[in-house]
Design an enzyme around this catalytic site. Structure first.
Site, PDB file in Angstrom:
ATOM      1  N   CYS A 198       0.839  -1.208   0.000  1.00 22.42           N
ATOM      2  CA  CYS A 198       0.000   0.000   0.000  1.00 22.42           C
ATOM      3  C   CYS A 198       0.869   1.251   0.000  1.00 22.42           C
ATOM      4  O   CYS A 198       1.378   1.651   1.050  1.00 22.42           O
ATOM      5  CB  CYS A 198      -0.936  -0.009   1.203  1.00 22.42           C
ATOM      6  SG  CYS A 198      -1.979   1.464   1.289  1.00 22.42           S
TER       7      CYS A 198
ATOM      8  N   CYS B 271      -0.382   4.109   2.153  1.00 22.81           N
ATOM      9  CA  CYS B 271      -0.169   3.924   3.598  1.00 22.81           C
ATOM     10  C   CYS B 271       1.296   4.175   3.964  1.00 22.81           C
ATOM     11  O   CYS B 271       1.595   4.811   4.967  1.00 22.81           O
ATOM     12  CB  CYS B 271      -0.483   2.501   4.043  1.00 22.81           C
ATOM     13  SG  CYS B 271      -1.928   1.767   3.308  1.00 22.81           S
ATOM     14  N   ASP B 272       2.207   3.636   3.197  1.00 22.09           N
ATOM     15  CA  ASP B 272       3.603   3.564   3.630  1.00 22.09           C
ATOM     16  C   ASP B 272       4.573   4.429   2.826  1.00 22.09           C
ATOM     17  O   ASP B 272       5.745   4.535   3.185  1.00 22.09           O
ATOM     18  CB  ASP B 272       4.080   2.103   3.572  1.00 22.09           C
ATOM     19  CG  ASP B 272       3.281   1.224   4.527  1.00 22.09           C
ATOM     20  OD1 ASP B 272       2.866   1.734   5.578  1.00 22.09           O
ATOM     21  OD2 ASP B 272       3.060   0.044   4.215  1.00 22.09           O
TER      22      ASP B 272
END
Ligand code: NDP
Length: 313
Positions: free
Chosen positions: A135, A138-139
């Site tokens: 992701c 997300c990261d």
């Protein structure tokens, strides 16, 4: 013995827990089964910095634990167990848990999520949370001014590569075919971005690095006469080769698209079965964010409450 519940929630990601918070506050006495990965996909993420309300960020497991506690505070009955069979032919709907226990539910909220696909390399597990991610939204932030690789040639891979190029110094896009499958506009965006280098016809053999990812060994045109090996130095390795929605047991009863995402009435979590709602990633091929999942979990619980009061159940 069969247990009867008014509102059964399957799945414990942001959609399931949010549905449980709303359903318990509406006195539906919801029962939630957590599934194989309590807390869902977010429990595999370290820091969550894009969920509103946490200016300093929060870890994925903490966020999910907080949501769970919030649901329990209002009386949601949260249980460990996996839905293994569904019969949605008529209400009340029958769900089998762990192959043995049967539950009859007046309303059902399916929030079973989706599972990111991985290549199947042992290194993906070895470096999980230490450079391997599925992701970018997300990261990606943790790779500012670093070098990363994205695997895949579809819209997700192109979108993630473009997103990461806004943060990282260099992005390799590792594509197994000699072309991209993504839509034209996404392809153009990738191919015209000077920070993105597309490695066509490349496959990943292994990841390298002490404790965290520091590189990847690739092979070009594997098995052919002109096969070439290549090492790239990277700090992050992002999978974008698709997701599998966890909808298999419901497929005989509800509509899904060709990938398996549950189809709902646009703008609502309603499925074609009255009283059965789908929330979160299992019904969302587009956004797949914790906050959008939470939002649809809320909608599903409100719909469940209205359905029950209309039916006078
Ligand atoms: P796709 O199935 O479209 O693409 C998956 C990609 O991963 C393909 O390039 C595929 O290669 C590659 N791949 C699959 N398995 C492997 C493997 N084992 N090793 C290496 N590469 C692999 O998935 P997406 O997640 O990209 O998209 C899903 C759907 O969502 C699509 O319909 C897409 O259009 C849509 N979407 C739309 C967006 C938008 O409009 N903004 C954004 C994101 C997704 P190959 O081509 O060789 O099969």
């Amino acid at each position: 013995m069969t247990e009867k519940v008014r509102c059964l929630i399957i799945g414990s990601g942001p959609a399931g827990y949010t549905a449980a918070i709303y359903a318990s506050r509406a006195n539906l006495s919801p029962v939630l089964y957590e599934g194989m990965q309590p807390g869902g996909q977010l429990t595999t993420t370290n820091e969550v910095e894009n969920f509103p309300g946490y200016p300093q960020g929060i870890t994925g497991p903490e966020l999910m634990e907080d949501m769970k506690k919030q649901a329990e505070r209002f009386g949601a009955d949260i249980r460990f167990g996996m839905a293994t069979k569904a019969d949605l032919s008529s209400a009340p709907y029958k769900i089998t848990i762990d192959g043995e226990k049967e539950i009859e539910a007046d309303t059902l909220i399916i929030s079973t999520g989706a599972t990111a696909k991985y290549l199947g390399l042992p290194d993906e597990t070895k470096y999980a949370g230490s450079g391997v991610s599925a992701c970018a939204t997300c990261d990606g932030f943790f790779y500012r001014k670093r070098k990363v690789a994205v695997v895949g040639g579809g819209d997700t891979a192109c979108e993630e590569a473009t997103y990461l190029a806004g943060l990282a110094d260099k992005v390799f896009l590792i594509v197994r075919k000699p072309f991209l499958r993504a839509s034209k506009i996404m392809q153009e965006r990738v191919l015209s971005n000077p920070k993105i280098e597309v490695l066509f016809e490349h496959e990943t053999l292994e990841l390298t690095g002490e404790k965290v990812v520091q590189g990847a060994n690739l092979v070009k045109r594997r098995g052919q006469a002109d096969e070439e090996k290549l090492h790239i130095e990277i700090d992050g390795f992002f999978l974008a080769i698709g997701h599998k929605p966890n909808s298999d047991i419901f497929k005989p009863w509800i509509e899904t698209d060709e990938v398996g995402y549950i189809k709902t009435v646009p703008g609502t979590p309603r499925t074609i079965v009255p009283g059965v709602f789908a929330a979160g990633d299992v019904a969302d091929p587009h956004y797949r964010q914790a906050v959008t999942a939470a939002g649809s979990g809320c909608q599903a619980a409100i719909e469940a409450e209205r359905y029950l009061s209309e039916k006078g159940i």
